[in-house]
Design a protein around this motif. Structure first.
Motif, PDB file in Angstrom:
ATOM      1  N   ARG A 108       0.846  -1.200   0.000  1.00 25.55           N
ATOM      2  CA  ARG A 108       0.000   0.000   0.000  1.00 25.55           C
ATOM      3  C   ARG A 108       0.879   1.246   0.000  1.00 25.55           C
ATOM      4  NH1 ARG A 108      -5.092  -1.283   0.542  1.00 25.55           N
ATOM      5  NH2 ARG A 108      -5.686  -3.223   1.581  1.00 25.55           N
ATOM      6  N   ARG A 109       0.510   2.195  -0.820  1.00 23.22           N
ATOM      7  CA  ARG A 109       1.244   3.459  -0.938  1.00 23.22           C
ATOM      8  C   ARG A 109       0.218   4.589  -0.947  1.00 23.22           C
ATOM      9  NH1 ARG A 109       5.819   1.702  -0.033  1.00 23.22           N
ATOM     10  NH2 ARG A 109       7.299   0.893  -1.561  1.00 23.22           N
TER      11      ARG A 109
ATOM     12  N   ALA B  95      -2.845   6.419  -1.483  1.00 25.06           N
ATOM     13  CA  ALA B  95      -4.068   6.209  -2.253  1.00 25.06           C
ATOM     14  C   ALA B  95      -3.875   5.176  -3.352  1.00 25.06           C
ATOM     15  CB  ALA B  95      -4.525   7.532  -2.867  1.00 25.06           C
ATOM     16  N   SER B  96      -2.621   4.831  -3.605  1.00 22.93           N
ATOM     17  CA  SER B  96      -2.384   3.827  -4.642  1.00 22.93           C
ATOM     18  C   SER B  96      -1.925   2.510  -4.024  1.00 22.93           C
ATOM     19  CB  SER B  96      -1.344   4.343  -5.645  1.00 22.93           C
ATOM     20  OG  SER B  96      -0.068   4.326  -5.057  1.00 22.93           O
TER      21      SER B  96
ATOM     22  N   VAL C   3       1.133  -0.972 -10.708  1.00 19.10           N
ATOM     23  CA  VAL C   3       0.749   0.129  -9.827  1.00 19.10           C
ATOM     24  C   VAL C   3      -0.691   0.522 -10.144  1.00 19.10           C
ATOM     25  CG1 VAL C   3       1.297   2.454  -9.039  1.00 19.10           C
ATOM     26  CG2 VAL C   3       3.138   0.932  -9.773  1.00 19.10           C
ATOM     27  N   ILE C   4      -1.475   0.620  -9.114  1.00 21.59           N
ATOM     28  CA  ILE C   4      -2.902   0.859  -9.303  1.00 21.59           C
ATOM     29  C   ILE C   4      -3.344   2.119  -8.569  1.00 21.59           C
ATOM     30  CG2 ILE C   4      -5.211  -0.024  -8.784  1.00 21.59           C
ATOM     31  CD1 ILE C   4      -3.470  -2.826  -8.871  1.00 21.59           C
ATOM     32  N   ASP C   5      -4.080   2.922  -9.270  1.00 20.05           N
ATOM     33  CA  ASP C   5      -4.716   4.071  -8.640  1.00 20.05           C
ATOM     34  C   ASP C   5      -6.129   3.624  -8.257  1.00 20.05           C
ATOM     35  OD1 ASP C   5      -6.099   6.359  -7.981  1.00 20.05           O
ATOM     36  OD2 ASP C   5      -5.099   7.584  -9.500  1.00 20.05           O
ATOM     37  N   THR C   6      -6.323   3.405  -6.976  1.00 22.84           N
ATOM     38  CA  THR C   6      -7.598   2.830  -6.543  1.00 22.84           C
ATOM     39  C   THR C   6      -8.786   3.728  -6.866  1.00 22.84           C
ATOM     40  OG1 THR C   6      -7.171   3.716  -4.338  1.00 22.84           O
ATOM     41  CG2 THR C   6      -6.663   1.395  -4.704  1.00 22.84           C
ATOM     42  N   ARG C   7      -8.527   5.010  -7.152  1.00 25.21           N
ATOM     43  CA  ARG C   7      -9.633   5.903  -7.464  1.00 25.21           C
ATOM     44  C   ARG C   7     -10.050   5.778  -8.922  1.00 25.21           C
ATOM     45  NH1 ARG C   7      -6.224  10.768  -5.005  1.00 25.21           N
ATOM     46  NH2 ARG C   7      -4.835   9.606  -6.381  1.00 25.21           N
ATOM     47  N   GLN C   8      -9.145   5.297  -9.733  1.00 25.31           N
ATOM     48  CA  GLN C   8      -9.443   5.190 -11.166  1.00 25.31           C
ATOM     49  C   GLN C   8      -9.637   3.752 -11.635  1.00 25.31           C
ATOM     50  OE1 GLN C   8      -6.599   7.114 -13.651  1.00 25.31           O
ATOM     51  NE2 GLN C   8      -7.472   9.156 -13.321  1.00 25.31           N
ATOM     52  N   ASP C   9      -8.714   2.886 -11.183  1.00 25.81           N
ATOM     53  CA  ASP C   9      -8.701   1.540 -11.755  1.00 25.81           C
ATOM     54  C   ASP C   9      -9.655   0.605 -11.031  1.00 25.81           C
ATOM     55  OD1 ASP C   9      -6.603   2.012 -13.707  1.00 25.81           O
ATOM     56  OD2 ASP C   9      -5.286   2.246 -11.957  1.00 25.81           O
TER      57      ASP C   9
ATOM     58  N   GLU D  56       0.405  -1.115  -4.880  1.00 21.79           N
ATOM     59  CA  GLU D  56       1.338  -1.797  -5.771  1.00 21.79           C
ATOM     60  C   GLU D  56       1.172  -3.306  -5.647  1.00 21.79           C
ATOM     61  OE1 GLU D  56       4.866   1.502  -5.099  1.00 21.79           O
ATOM     62  OE2 GLU D  56       5.382  -0.629  -5.150  1.00 21.79           O
TER      63      GLU D  56
END
Lengths: 209, 209
Positions: free
Chosen positions: B167-168, B170-171, B185-191, B173
């Motif tokens: 966890r990083r 808001a994103s 790498v995932i942007d939890t707000r978008q992906d 990994e």
DNA sequence: CCGGGTACTGTATATAAATACAGTTATGCG
DNA sequence: CGCATAACTGTATTTATATACAGTACCCGG
């Protein structure tokens, strides 16, 4: 062992299924009932023939005294689907002695090919690059023979180790799967050496973090 | 389930050993003989108590009608001791739907902590350095939450993958354990992203050569 | 067409095994 | 102390099981 007739095979299968399902061999009456015979002697006759053909063993005068002789099941591991976990193995003692059994894990021995006979907890990381880590439970098929290239449980000078086997004429190499460790070279004419079993699988239940 | 007294445990162990050795449960007389009792009723009493404590099942009026109920040491969860193997997971469908179940393996779910809910066949070698190889069966505990650092089964854009979670802020990994692979790498707000479960263990039954 | 094997029926019986009933001894608990 | 429980002894009885003996029917090869 002779071939079985279709009917005899059915009887044999019924015995096997009964053991799996109920945990014990069937009686003559139960066979009679299952096949719709009108006489328990029909079952008796079949059992005699299965014994003649070496498919089963009959224990005289014993209730449910039927043992499967074919490879089907049975070994150090029982059909209930559990395997003994072998702990620290003392020098000079057989690996499957009662004293070493630390517990039993409900893992189907038939999940592995060939069938696993016991589980051995792996110590150290010498087989790391083969995906065998410290603490893993190695599923082992008991065997005194192994082909070059197989991962084996071997006993060298009364110490038990897991390594990859490589045959080199009269000598044998036990190769680690980790560059930090050195190979063990054995002169089979001089050194005390024995193969205890072949690695057939792995169960990991800790250190997953 | 209550605890067994030492003597009761011995009787229980004898039953288990008898089944392993002879392929069938013992009779009262055989227990009597093995323990040196002078009455078969001593064995009968013990069996009754073992049944009361839910360690065995007695089939009335049946020769050798004894069944082991709690598989020795293992936690006595009333599960049937098997786990479903999940095959290729179709996009957009829940991982534990019937359609994905390819079979069941007789492996005790309680062997793992926390309890395993299903097995997932691992594809590829992205987790090689964590000792998770191509073809391995990963034991997964179903959970939508996971701590940073755990190895998880995650779904990213309808694809299921096994990676180490980091966890990083808001994103998030998803890190492989193999330098040949790249981190996701995932942007939890978008992906589109979801955790399906946590890896709690491993079973390997092939590719041991 | 006879002998041998498979696959049964039908009856009978000795015994292996489950199990009830009535006690005994010892231990720990409240 | 009384009482429950564990761990038995000793005897008895039913019933579950193994198993012998005597047949029948059918198919197959020589």
């Amino acid at each position: 062992m002779d071939e079985l007739t279709p009917q005899q095979q059915k009887i044999f299968d019924f015995i096997r299924k009964t053991i799996e399902r109920s945990g014990m061999p069937p009686t003559r009456s139960e066979i009679q009932l299952a096949f719709g015979f009108r006489s328990p002697n029909a079952a008796e006759d079949h059992l005699r023939k299965l014994q003649q053909r070496n498919a089963i063993e009959i224990l005289p005068g014993t209730a449910r005294g039927i043992r499967l002789k074919k490879s089907s099941l049975m070994s150090g591991a029982l059909n209930n689907g559990s395997l003994p976990l072998i702990g620290r193995v003392a020098a000079g003692s057989p690996i499957l002695s009662e004293a070493h059994v630390q517990g039993r894990y409900q893992v189907d021995p038939a999940l592995f090919k060939p069938r696993a006979d016991y589980l051995l907890r792996v110590r150290g990381s010498s087989m790391r690059d083969a995906g065998i880590l410290d603490g893993d439970l190695l599923a082992v098929h008991r065997s005194a023979e192994a082909r070059s290239g197989q991962i084996v449980v071997a006993r060298v000078h009364d110490e038990v180790t897991v390594k990859r086997l490589r045959r080199r004429g009269a000598s044998v190499e036990l190769l680690p799967e980790n560059p930090d460790f050195k190979a063990i070279v054995i002169d089979t004419r001089q050194d005390s050496f024995a193969i205890e079993g072949i690695a057939v699988g792995l169960v990991r239940n800790e250190r997953l973090l």
